[in-house]
Design a protein around this motif. Structure first.
Motif, PDB file in Angstrom:
ATOM      1  N   ARG A 122       5.306  -8.147  -1.663  1.00  0.00           N
ATOM      2  CA  ARG A 122       5.404  -9.321  -0.790  1.00  0.00           C
ATOM      3  C   ARG A 122       4.271 -10.303  -1.074  1.00  0.00           C
ATOM      4  NH1 ARG A 122       3.167 -10.595   4.289  1.00  0.00           N
ATOM      5  NH2 ARG A 122       4.428 -12.061   5.516  1.00  0.00           N
ATOM      6  N   ASP A 123       3.064  -9.786  -1.249  1.00  0.00           N
ATOM      7  CA  ASP A 123       1.948 -10.670  -1.553  1.00  0.00           C
ATOM      8  C   ASP A 123       2.169 -11.416  -2.872  1.00  0.00           C
ATOM      9  OD1 ASP A 123       0.640 -10.068   0.761  1.00  0.00           O
ATOM     10  OD2 ASP A 123      -1.033  -9.005  -0.180  1.00  0.00           O
ATOM     11  N   THR A 132      10.403  -0.906   0.186  1.00  0.00           N
ATOM     12  CA  THR A 132       9.556  -0.943   1.380  1.00  0.00           C
ATOM     13  C   THR A 132       8.250  -0.196   1.150  1.00  0.00           C
ATOM     14  OG1 THR A 132      11.505  -1.076   2.812  1.00  0.00           O
ATOM     15  CG2 THR A 132       9.454  -0.328   3.834  1.00  0.00           C
ATOM     16  N   ARG A 133       8.300   0.887   0.390  1.00  0.00           N
ATOM     17  CA  ARG A 133       7.098   1.687   0.152  1.00  0.00           C
ATOM     18  C   ARG A 133       6.005   0.882  -0.562  1.00  0.00           C
ATOM     19  NH1 ARG A 133       8.191   7.271  -0.101  1.00  0.00           N
ATOM     20  NH2 ARG A 133       6.008   7.543  -0.720  1.00  0.00           N
ATOM     21  N   HIS A 178      -5.231  -4.976  -4.156  1.00  0.00           N
ATOM     22  CA  HIS A 178      -4.718  -3.890  -3.313  1.00  0.00           C
ATOM     23  C   HIS A 178      -5.213  -2.517  -3.776  1.00  0.00           C
ATOM     24  CE1 HIS A 178      -1.633  -5.850  -0.681  1.00  0.00           C
ATOM     25  NE2 HIS A 178      -1.771  -6.815  -1.571  1.00  0.00           N
ATOM     26  N   GLU A 189       6.027  -2.686  -0.459  1.00  0.00           N
ATOM     27  CA  GLU A 189       6.215  -4.061  -0.022  1.00  0.00           C
ATOM     28  C   GLU A 189       4.905  -4.794   0.222  1.00  0.00           C
ATOM     29  OE1 GLU A 189       8.468  -7.516   1.471  1.00  0.00           O
ATOM     30  OE2 GLU A 189       8.441  -6.085  -0.189  1.00  0.00           O
ATOM     31  N   SER A 190       3.860  -4.101   0.593  1.00  0.00           N
ATOM     32  CA  SER A 190       2.584  -4.789   0.846  1.00  0.00           C
ATOM     33  C   SER A 190       2.103  -5.522  -0.410  1.00  0.00           C
ATOM     34  CB  SER A 190       1.521  -3.797   1.315  1.00  0.00           C
ATOM     35  OG  SER A 190       1.270  -2.808   0.331  1.00  0.00           O
ATOM     36  N   VAL A 191       2.313  -4.913  -1.572  1.00  0.00           N
ATOM     37  CA  VAL A 191       1.910  -5.546  -2.837  1.00  0.00           C
ATOM     38  C   VAL A 191       2.953  -6.570  -3.275  1.00  0.00           C
ATOM     39  CG1 VAL A 191       1.311  -5.160  -5.252  1.00  0.00           C
ATOM     40  CG2 VAL A 191       0.668  -3.476  -3.533  1.00  0.00           C
TER      41      VAL A 191
END
Length: 454
Positions: free
Chosen positions: A190-191, A183-184, A245, A186-188
């Motif tokens: 997931r993309d 989760t820490r 990112h 996930e922004s990267v």
């Protein structure tokens, strides 16, 4: 017919370009080091000229080191030969949109000489030759690659300015299978997952790994050439998305003293009609053909390690008790061995645990096929599985240095019969270039130990 419903036909690509939805087409091939190289073309030019006639690039692209320096020793390219052109021949099966880049599609290419003969040392040509060999024996090859990487909070520019030392990993502890650790970042991640799905790859999922900031994104197995093509695109795209990112990631086999980045390669054969040839449903056991294939892989492991571990750094990953193999042996679901057998029925497959994240997938798959098909042709018998800890078994070891692997590959009659002298000599020279460059370098280790105290 396209590879799946997210790949584009040429007609669909044409329509997107004419509608203005796509304005840029990347034509790319995979070089010796496993990198995508090529050109960005305006969509209209691609349709009007390149689609029918191809495009060209300097043949030095298959004769440089990792720094893009021209080097001596390659038969196909040199100052004496004038550094002429190769043709980039687009493969219509590989058209895909790249969702992470604006209005951009990509098509991957084969390399041809101006007389339209294949550039045989090209990695895609090397793999296709082994796939043709398998087809002549009645087989198709299915494969999957499992790439690990380490993600950092630093940009690539900052990392370079700091000599790639003292970087901040995106996780500060072992996040193997950790949902919180995933989760820490996930922004990267997931993309990357979603962009690769949009680019035509069948994404399974992602998970944390052992080293700080280390993660893996898994993809469903496919035909071997499709898997290699996807691997090359994913590796480039993951770096591009990380950079978007403000982060960086590395696939190098061994970044630090902790766990390295692996690239376990799964492989199985099928009949050309899709029939299962590695498993006998009636007896519930492996087939003799499967056993001979694995025996061939093991018998050629030393000779073909150069194509599994192509760099100086690759060999730093081979450490006892690290989940990276040091022993040439096979086992049933035994992660201490170089070759691990898993699955039953249609899922029966072998896992080659030797390659690291720096591997060229075309060359690794070609080597696995060359070794396995040799085992079938020679009728090799598979030794009993190794039980227990392969690290302490006393069995023969995987080559421990690039120099050792280079010598075995260069002297291999099996490699020369499978790939041809020109291909073996080409990749032997690649190893020679890397060894010479490393031997000439003064390392941080030498400076720390010697500057004051020697």
């Amino acid at each position: 017919m396209t590879r799946n419903d997210r790949h584009l036909s040429l007609d669909a690509l044409r329509a997107l370009i004419e509608a203005g939805t796509i304005d840029t087409v990347i034509v790319a091939f995979t070089d010796m080091q496993g990198r995508l190289q090529g050109k960005r073309l305006h969509g209209r030019y691609f349709l009007d000229v390149v689609l029918d006639h191809g495009t060209e690039g300097c043949n030095y692209l298959l004769g440089v080191d990792i720094e893009m320096n021209t080097v001596d020793g390659y038969a196909i390219t040199s100052w004496e030969r004038g550094y002429g052109d190769m043709e980039f021949v687009p493969d219509p099966d590989t058209v895909r949109v790249l969702p992470h880049l604006p209005a951009t599609a990509m098509i991957q290419c084969d390399l041809m000489w101006p007389d339209h003969t294949p550039v045989r040392p090209s990695p895609r040509s090397v793999l296709k030759a082994q796939l043709d060999r398998a087809a002549a024996m009645g087989f198709t090859a299915l494969a999957g690659t499992e790439l690990e990487f380490i993600l950092f909070d630093d940009t690539y520019e900052d990392a370079a300015n700091r000599n790639y030392r003292g970087l901040t990993a995106s996780n500060q502890y072992n996040v193997d299978y950790s949902i919180l650790g995933g989760t820490r970042v996930e922004s990267v991640i997931r993309d990357i997952r979603n962009a690769m799905y949009g680019a035509g790859m069948n994404v399974e999922g992602s998970k944390g790994e052992c080293n700080f900031g280390q993660h893996e994104i898994g993809f469903l197995y496919d035909e071997a050439l499709v898997t290699a093509d996807n691997h090359a695109v994913y590796k480039t795209a993951a770096k591009e998305i990380a950079a978007q990112h403000g982060k960086a990631l590395t696939f190098m086999a061994k970044y630090d003293q902790r766990e390295g980045n692996s690239c376990h390669v799964h492989l199985s054969l099928r009949g050309q009609d899709g029939s299962i040839v590695f498993w006998d449903a009636e007896s519930g056991r492996r087939t003799p053909l499967y056993d001979s294939f694995v025996a061939g892989l093991l018998a050629t492991m030393t000779e073909l390690t150069l194509l599994y571990a192509p760099n100086i750094n690759s060999y730093k990953r081979f450490a006892d008790g690290s989940f990276a193999p040091t022993t040439i042996a096979w086992g049933e679901d035994n992660r201490t061995c170089a070759v691990r057998l898993v699955g039953r029925g249609a899922g029966a497959r072998l896992e080659n645990r030797v390659p690291g994240g720096d591997v060229n997938p075309y060359l690794a798959l070609a080597a696995m096929l060359a070794g396995g098909l040799h085992g079938i042709e020679a009728g090799l018998t598979l030794e009993p599985p190794l039980e227990g800890n392969a690290y302490t078994s006393g069995r023969p070891k995987v080559p421990g240095t690039l120099r050792e692997a280079r010598e075995a590959f260069n002297a291999s009659a099996i490699a020369r019969a499978a790939f041809g002298d020109d291909v073996v000599d080409h990749y032997t020279n690649m190893a020679d270039v890397e060894i010479a460059a490393f031997d000439a370098a003064v390392t941080d280790w030498e400076l720390r130990r010697s500057f004051e105290r020697m």
